[in-house]
Write a protein that holds these residues in place. Structure first.
Motif, PDB file in Angstrom:
ATOM      1  N   GLY A 107       0.817  -1.296   0.022  1.00 21.36           N
ATOM      2  CA  GLY A 107       0.063   0.151   0.063  1.00 21.36           C
ATOM      3  C   GLY A 107       0.830   1.370   0.171  1.00 21.36           C
ATOM      4  N   ILE A 108       0.297   2.295  -0.580  1.00 25.23           N
ATOM      5  CA  ILE A 108       0.771   3.834  -0.478  1.00 25.23           C
ATOM      6  C   ILE A 108      -0.287   4.545  -0.037  1.00 25.23           C
ATOM      7  CG2 ILE A 108       2.712   3.128  -2.060  1.00 25.23           C
ATOM      8  CD1 ILE A 108       0.762   4.595  -4.286  1.00 25.23           C
ATOM      9  N   VAL A 109       0.107   5.633   0.224  1.00 26.52           N
ATOM     10  CA  VAL A 109      -0.770   6.811   0.600  1.00 26.52           C
ATOM     11  C   VAL A 109      -1.629   7.207  -0.804  1.00 26.52           C
ATOM     12  CG1 VAL A 109      -1.200   9.148   1.654  1.00 26.52           C
ATOM     13  CG2 VAL A 109       0.628   7.642   2.644  1.00 26.52           C
ATOM     14  N   HIS A 110      -3.078   7.542  -0.477  1.00 24.05           N
ATOM     15  CA  HIS A 110      -3.958   7.783  -1.453  1.00 24.05           C
ATOM     16  C   HIS A 110      -4.435   9.097  -1.285  1.00 24.05           C
ATOM     17  CE1 HIS A 110      -6.726   7.115  -4.781  1.00 24.05           C
ATOM     18  NE2 HIS A 110      -7.656   7.465  -3.886  1.00 24.05           N
ATOM     19  N   HIS A 111      -3.866  10.008  -2.083  1.00 22.32           N
ATOM     20  CA  HIS A 111      -4.258  11.379  -2.162  1.00 22.32           C
ATOM     21  C   HIS A 111      -5.050  12.055  -3.297  1.00 22.32           C
ATOM     22  CE1 HIS A 111      -1.517  12.457   1.271  1.00 22.32           C
ATOM     23  NE2 HIS A 111      -0.730  12.082   0.260  1.00 22.32           N
ATOM     24  N   HIS A 112      -5.957  10.969  -3.910  1.00 24.48           N
ATOM     25  CA  HIS A 112      -6.695  11.454  -5.108  1.00 24.48           C
ATOM     26  C   HIS A 112      -7.844  12.361  -4.702  1.00 24.48           C
ATOM     27  CE1 HIS A 112      -9.147  11.433  -8.627  1.00 24.48           C
ATOM     28  NE2 HIS A 112      -8.445  10.530  -9.403  1.00 24.48           N
ATOM     29  N   PRO A 113      -8.039  13.675  -5.284  1.00 20.76           N
ATOM     30  CA  PRO A 113      -8.678  14.720  -4.552  1.00 20.76           C
ATOM     31  C   PRO A 113     -10.144  14.528  -5.167  1.00 20.76           C
ATOM     32  CG  PRO A 113      -7.642  15.606  -6.458  1.00 20.76           C
ATOM     33  CD  PRO A 113      -7.249  14.138  -6.261  1.00 20.76           C
ATOM     34  N   ALA A 114     -10.645  13.672  -5.857  1.00 21.51           N
ATOM     35  CA  ALA A 114     -11.955  13.548  -6.352  1.00 21.51           C
ATOM     36  C   ALA A 114     -12.819  13.462  -5.116  1.00 21.51           C
ATOM     37  CB  ALA A 114     -12.022  12.525  -7.236  1.00 21.51           C
ATOM     38  N   THR A 115     -14.123  14.260  -5.208  1.00 18.74           N
ATOM     39  CA  THR A 115     -15.214  14.108  -4.389  1.00 18.74           C
ATOM     40  C   THR A 115     -16.461  14.165  -5.192  1.00 18.74           C
ATOM     41  OG1 THR A 115     -15.358  16.440  -4.161  1.00 18.74           O
ATOM     42  CG2 THR A 115     -14.000  15.410  -2.538  1.00 18.74           C
ATOM     43  N   PHE A 116     -17.527  13.897  -4.384  1.00 20.35           N
ATOM     44  CA  PHE A 116     -19.133  13.972  -5.296  1.00 20.35           C
ATOM     45  C   PHE A 116     -19.276  15.283  -5.561  1.00 20.35           C
ATOM     46  CE2 PHE A 116     -19.483   9.941  -3.246  1.00 20.35           C
ATOM     47  CZ  PHE A 116     -19.959   9.083  -4.375  1.00 20.35           C
ATOM     48  N   ASP A 117     -18.583  16.312  -5.091  1.00 23.94           N
ATOM     49  CA  ASP A 117     -18.794  17.618  -5.629  1.00 23.94           C
ATOM     50  C   ASP A 117     -18.149  18.071  -6.869  1.00 23.94           C
ATOM     51  OD1 ASP A 117     -20.495  18.350  -3.259  1.00 23.94           O
ATOM     52  OD2 ASP A 117     -18.659  19.008  -2.000  1.00 23.94           O
ATOM     53  N   THR A 118     -16.980  17.479  -7.113  1.00 30.79           N
ATOM     54  CA  THR A 118     -16.204  17.813  -8.082  1.00 30.79           C
ATOM     55  C   THR A 118     -16.165  16.900  -9.668  1.00 30.79           C
ATOM     56  OG1 THR A 118     -14.210  16.341  -7.412  1.00 30.79           O
ATOM     57  CG2 THR A 118     -14.410  18.689  -6.497  1.00 30.79           C
ATOM     58  N   ALA A 125     -14.355   6.565  -2.114  1.00 31.49           N
ATOM     59  CA  ALA A 125     -13.341   6.213  -0.958  1.00 31.49           C
ATOM     60  C   ALA A 125     -13.200   7.478  -0.020  1.00 31.49           C
ATOM     61  CB  ALA A 125     -12.042   5.805  -1.947  1.00 31.49           C
ATOM     62  N   ASN A 126     -13.087   8.737  -0.811  1.00 32.63           N
ATOM     63  CA  ASN A 126     -13.072   9.713  -0.069  1.00 32.63           C
ATOM     64  C   ASN A 126     -14.440  10.072   0.886  1.00 32.63           C
ATOM     65  OD1 ASN A 126     -10.360  10.589  -0.617  1.00 32.63           O
ATOM     66  ND2 ASN A 126     -11.153  11.396  -2.410  1.00 32.63           N
ATOM     67  N   TYR A 127     -15.464   9.611   0.306  1.00 24.97           N
ATOM     68  CA  TYR A 127     -16.809   9.954   1.196  1.00 24.97           C
ATOM     69  C   TYR A 127     -16.693   9.059   2.282  1.00 24.97           C
ATOM     70  CZ  TYR A 127     -21.554  10.494   1.953  1.00 24.97           C
ATOM     71  OH  TYR A 127     -23.050  10.938   2.400  1.00 24.97           O
ATOM     72  N   LEU A 128     -16.620   7.746   2.053  1.00 28.92           N
ATOM     73  CA  LEU A 128     -16.636   6.588   3.080  1.00 28.92           C
ATOM     74  C   LEU A 128     -15.509   6.658   3.732  1.00 28.92           C
ATOM     75  CD1 LEU A 128     -17.968   3.520   0.703  1.00 28.92           C
ATOM     76  CD2 LEU A 128     -19.151   4.947   2.487  1.00 28.92           C
ATOM     77  N   ARG A 129     -14.142   7.142   3.690  1.00 24.57           N
ATOM     78  CA  ARG A 129     -13.124   7.142   4.295  1.00 24.57           C
ATOM     79  C   ARG A 129     -12.645   5.705   4.316  1.00 24.57           C
ATOM     80  NH1 ARG A 129     -10.898  11.413   2.692  1.00 24.57           N
ATOM     81  NH2 ARG A 129      -9.189  10.706   4.307  1.00 24.57           N
TER      82      ARG A 129
END
Length: 488
Positions: A205-216, A270-274
């Motif tokens: 694994g590596i750190v995941h920094h993808h900035p996508a959100t449901f707003d964008t 993933a960003n929404y659910l964390r």
């Protein structure tokens, strides 16, 4: 009036009849503690008698190091989460004294390091929380060290909750679970996400920094809302899934032309659910047993991603698979089809994967078979550019619960992109762009590329117009050629 004290989220029991369950739990805990204490005392006595002073000192140091690291690893995360909840109950203006500390350095998405100052409670500080009309007093206390000479000076700091004894059942059965659930909800946005890739039978694994959100993400607003609502409903249904006898999981199939935002949608989920992402490359898995080990090693609260699932197995549906495809958006909570024929699950691997022994059956056993209960609160996402090439076994209700069509860029998706890039919600060129979008097929990625070419909104939007006009002329030319060929 009697009071009970609970260190953080520990349990305490009181009366024999009304609180029998809590009393039994307390008795078991005391019995276990007594056994551990007796064994510890015996071990210390034997060590004093049999081991030289130097060796005894070395053994004590090693045991202390292991104990410290073990308890720190287990307790630090829990303490951080509970402190998030208690921080909302403490008013700094009411504290007799506050400590100022620097948070640990944090690596940002751009690679830089940052730190921030924070206010910390000191031993003796307290706060009162009211739950269903009952007061619970949280105090930050400092406990004494062991009687052992080597442990002198060691003191633990923890939060202790005090309440009237008559409310013990309420504290154990309702209040403490409420604090834990609330703290978990507050901690979720702070959780650092990772993306894992399989190497052999293990994950890296590596750190995941993808900035996508449901707003964008650029997609139809109604479809976007339906996905968010479905995820929210899934998170809250632990007891529901347990009651109906189904594994606590949810499956999503993302399909549509290339470059329509499928990967961005997964990142937004993933960003929404964390939840951490587990990107499964089936070409690196050489047997069903290896696949099974990988999937079992996935923790709870994670997202399994299998991209281009149509390329992983046979791309040619069998004759009995030529059925009417499901609608673009399909939601179901129907029972799993556990009595499928084995022939419905086995697929002949394509020629380029003849060395692989992974079968569709092995994957389906994890999705809805016996192995589907090896974890909880999991999300499974498959992507494909060609849904009609998928084996019908994958499309049955209960496996991929929601089918999401990721189509070409429409007007609502374009408005989202324009706002993301230039913070504009209206422009003189918008009416013409809307008219052009209605008659051509262009992906959100293609529109994004045009918007990225210039920082000036006017210039970038004119570039989008030219792209749409060229695409329209090309489509009309191809249509004319096709009509001439049919006429001939």
């Amino acid at each position: 009036m009697d009071h009970h004290r609970l260190p953080l989220v520990a349990a305490a029991g009181t009366s024999e009849s009304k609180h029998g369950r809590a009393l039994n739990a307390c008795k078991k805990a005391l019995a276990t503690a007594a056994s551990v204490a007796a064994c510890s005392a015996m071990a210390r006595g034997l060590a004093r008698e049999l081991l030289p002073d130097e060796l005894r000192a070395t053994a004590w140091w090693a045991a202390r190091l292991v104990r410290t690291r073990l308890f720190a690893a287990v307790a630090a995360e829990e303490k951080k989460r509970r402190t998030l909840y208690l921080a909302t109950k403490m008013d700094p203006r009411d504290m007799p004294r506050l400590a100022v500390a620097c948070s640990p350095r944090r690596k940002e998405a751009d690679g830089s390091w940052s730190w921030s100052a924070r206010l910390c409670a000191e031993p003796g500080d307290s706060a009162t929380d009211v739950f269903d009309g009952v007061e619970f007093k949280w105090s930050f206390v400092e406990t004494g060290g062991d009687d052992d000479d080597n442990d002198k000076g060691h003191r633990d700091k923890l939060f202790e909750v005090t309440f009237d004894a008559e409310h013990t059942a309420m504290a154990l059965d309702r209040y403490i679970p409420f604090v834990k659930a609330t703290a978990e909800q507050m901690y979720r946005p702070e959780r650092e996400l990772k993306i894992y890739m399989n190497e052999g039978s293990s994950w890296r694994g590596i750190v995941h920094h993808h900035p996508a959100t449901f707003d964008t993400i650029a997609m139809d607003p109604d479809l976007k809302k339906s996905i968010v609502d479905d995820l929210d409903r899934f998170l809250k249904r632990k007891e529901y899934y347990r009651r109906i006898g189904k594994a606590w999981k949810r499956g999503y199939l993302l399909y549509g032309p290339p470059r329509t935002g499928k990967s961005s949608l997964i990142a937004a989920m993933a960003n929404y659910l964390r939840f951490n992402l587990y990107d499964l490359d089936l070409s690196e898995v050489h047997s069903n047993s290896a696949l099974q080990r990988l999937l079992i090693d996935m923790p709870n609260r994670s997202i399994l991603v299998v991209e281009d699932i149509d390329c992983c197995f046979s791309a040619n549906p069998r004759e009995h698979h030529h059925k009417t495809p499901p609608p673009d958006l399909h939601l179901t909570d129907s029972d799993d089809d556990d009595d499928d024929e084995e022939s419905d699950r086995k697929v002949r691997p394509p020629p380029q994967q003849q060395q692989q022994n992974v079968t569709l059956s092995g994957l389906l056993n994890f999705i809805d078979g016996l192995w589907s209960t090896s974890g909880e609160q999991r999300v499974i996402v498959f992507t494909t550019n060609y849904r009609d090439r998928l084996d019908a076994a994958l499309l049955r209700p209960g496996r991929m619960d929601m089918h999401i069509y990721m189509g070409y860029c429409g007007w609502d998706a374009f408005k989202t992109l324009a706002h993301n890039y230039f913070l504009v919600d209206d422009h003189p060129l918008f009416p013409e762009i809307r008219e052009l979008l209605a008659g051509v097929e262009v992906t959100p990625a293609e529109v994004s590329e045009m918007l990225l070419r210039c920082d000036d909104a006017d210039v970038a939007l004119r570039g989008v117009m030219e792209l749409l006009r060229d695409r329209g002329r090309k489509a009309r030319s191809e249509a004319e050629i096709k009509n001439d060929g049919n006429a001939a």
